[in-house]
Write an enzyme that holds these catalytic residues in place. Structure first.
Site, PDB file in Angstrom:
ATOM      1  CB  SER A 123      -0.189  25.092 -28.356  1.00 41.94           C
ATOM      2  OG  SER A 123       0.799  26.106 -28.400  1.00 41.94           O
ATOM      3  CD  GLU A 156      -3.117  17.723 -27.172  1.00 37.70           C
ATOM      4  OE1 GLU A 156      -2.345  16.796 -27.480  1.00 37.70           O
ATOM      5  OE2 GLU A 156      -2.737  18.904 -27.018  1.00 37.70           O
TER       6      GLU A 156
END
Length: 402
Positions: A123, A156
């Site tokens: 992340s 993403e």
């Protein structure tokens, strides 16, 4: 290149919350999924948890029984990491530690085919750095899912410095085939979401540390004024204060200690105390059967017996003026520079400067207050007003009554 076909075997390393969620998504899309976790029994418990969630979804009519059964059949717990050798895509969802991620992906790289995609669900760590010690770093790409992965649509696709464009395109297409909204991003600190989220958490934590308001009041301002679905402190408790703090520290480090992204001592102290949020029963809020839901600090209604005077065009505050008029408040319009007077107090839309500063530099009279933006002036149930230190309490009470 397009998406990987459903015949492609997908491997997931790490069977915690994120790993189990990603495995669920891939299996529901028709892939055979092999889950590996270094801790004995964790992968099996993850599969059992997925089965339970699928059963609840069937009971609630969200999916049919056939899809649930097929998804369950697609899931297998690996006996050893060598069981991933036939996987064409391996996604690691392990601890946010650069050294450990490098070690694990390096081990997997040795057993899979040369064209296998090695994806990281990091992340905040640099995908470039994670891939740096691989023999085939061009095969490494970020696939950052959000928690809970079966529900959250965004993924993403993070390009490292040497990530092959076709590898990224395949990851992108595969995420889309799994029903996700995929976005490309470079491997920069925090990528997109965690970069723009830092001020969301960080400014709320600064306001708390400065004593601007308490936790529940700040959350109420975010949700009722800003129309956010969750306030920052509720969201921090949901994510886990430790997980969020690790991301904050990583972004702060990656931006060479940019003070805008400085982690919070308030959050650190809670983590040190083991108060990590919902998962531990206590974070910024308390949870459990005996927890009492706190109420935001709302100023008492003093009533309004003063005329509202609007000086010129109030701009965005025009909707607030209209709301006053609809409630029967006496509103007078005169020429001016867009300010609003309620009795002897002046109200203006904040430009980011405190009301006291405006008074100190001679731009506003002592009885001045600023009002923050809201998402919808017509429907909002709450507004946030900050008065100058020179403002009289009686004048502020008049404004609150408005």
């Amino acid at each position: 290149m397009g998406a990987l076909t459903s015949e492609t075997i997908v491997g997931v390393v790490g069977a915690g919350t994120m790993g189990a969620g990603i495995a669920h998504v891939a299996a529901a899309a028709g892939h055979r999924v092999i889950i590996f976790d270094q801790d004995k029994g964790v992968a099996e418990r993850a599969i059992a948890g997925i089965a339970a969630r699928l059963e609840r979804s069937v009971e609630r009519g969200r999916i049919d029984e056939e899809l649930a059964n097929q998804t369950n059949r697609n899931l297998t717990a690996a006996v050893s990491i060598n069981d991933l050798s036939e996987c064409r895509l391996v996604i690691e969802a392990i601890v946010e530690n650069l050294g450990i991620k490098r070690l694990v992906l390096g081990e997997i790289e040795k057993m899979v085919s040369n064209d296998a995609i090695l994806a990281t669900n990091t992340s905040s760590l640099s995908v470039t750095a994670i891939a740096a010690e691989l023999e085939r770093p061009e095969q490494c790409v970020g696939m950052h899912f959000f928690n809970p992965a079966p529900v959250m649509r965004l993924v993403e696709i993070v390009h490292g410095a040497v990530t092959d464009s076709e590898v990224a395109a395949t990851a992108f297409g595969t995420a889309q085939a799994w029903g996700k909204t995929a976005v490309h991003t470079k491997s920069s600190p925090g990528f997109i979401v965690n970069r723009v989220a830092r001020p969301y958490y960080g400014e709320a934590l600064r306001l708390l540390s400065e004593g601007a308001a308490n936790v529940v009041t700040l959350d109420a301002v975010y949700t009722e004024c800003g129309a956010w679905r969750m306030g920052p402190f509720s969201l921090l408790d949901l994510i886990g204060l430790d997980v969020n703090l690790d991301v904050s520290k990583a972004v702060f480090d990656a931006t060479f200690n940019d003070p805008r992204f400085a982690p919070s001592f308030v959050q650190q102290s809670l983590v040190d105390a083991g108060h990590l949020g919902r998962k531990t029963g206590r974070g910024f809020y308390e949870y459990g059967p005996d927890a009492v839901e706190p109420e935001p600090a709302t100023a008492p209604d003093h009533g309004l017996d003063k005329e509202v005077v609007v000086h010129g065009d109030p701009g965005p505050l025009g909707a607030l003026v209209d709301r006053w008029s609809m409630r029967g408040v006496s509103v007078t319009h005169v020429a001016g520079d867009g300010l609003i007077s309620v009795g002897d107090i002046q109200l203006r839309l904040t430009d980011g400067r405190p009301a006291t500063e405006l008074v100190d530099v001679g731009l506003a009279p002592p009885n001045t207050a600023v009002i923050d933006w809201v998402h919808d002036w017509v429907t909002t149930s709450r507004v946030c007003i900050a008065a100058a230190s020179t403002c009289s309490r009686s004048s502020l009470g008049t404004l609150v009554g408005a």
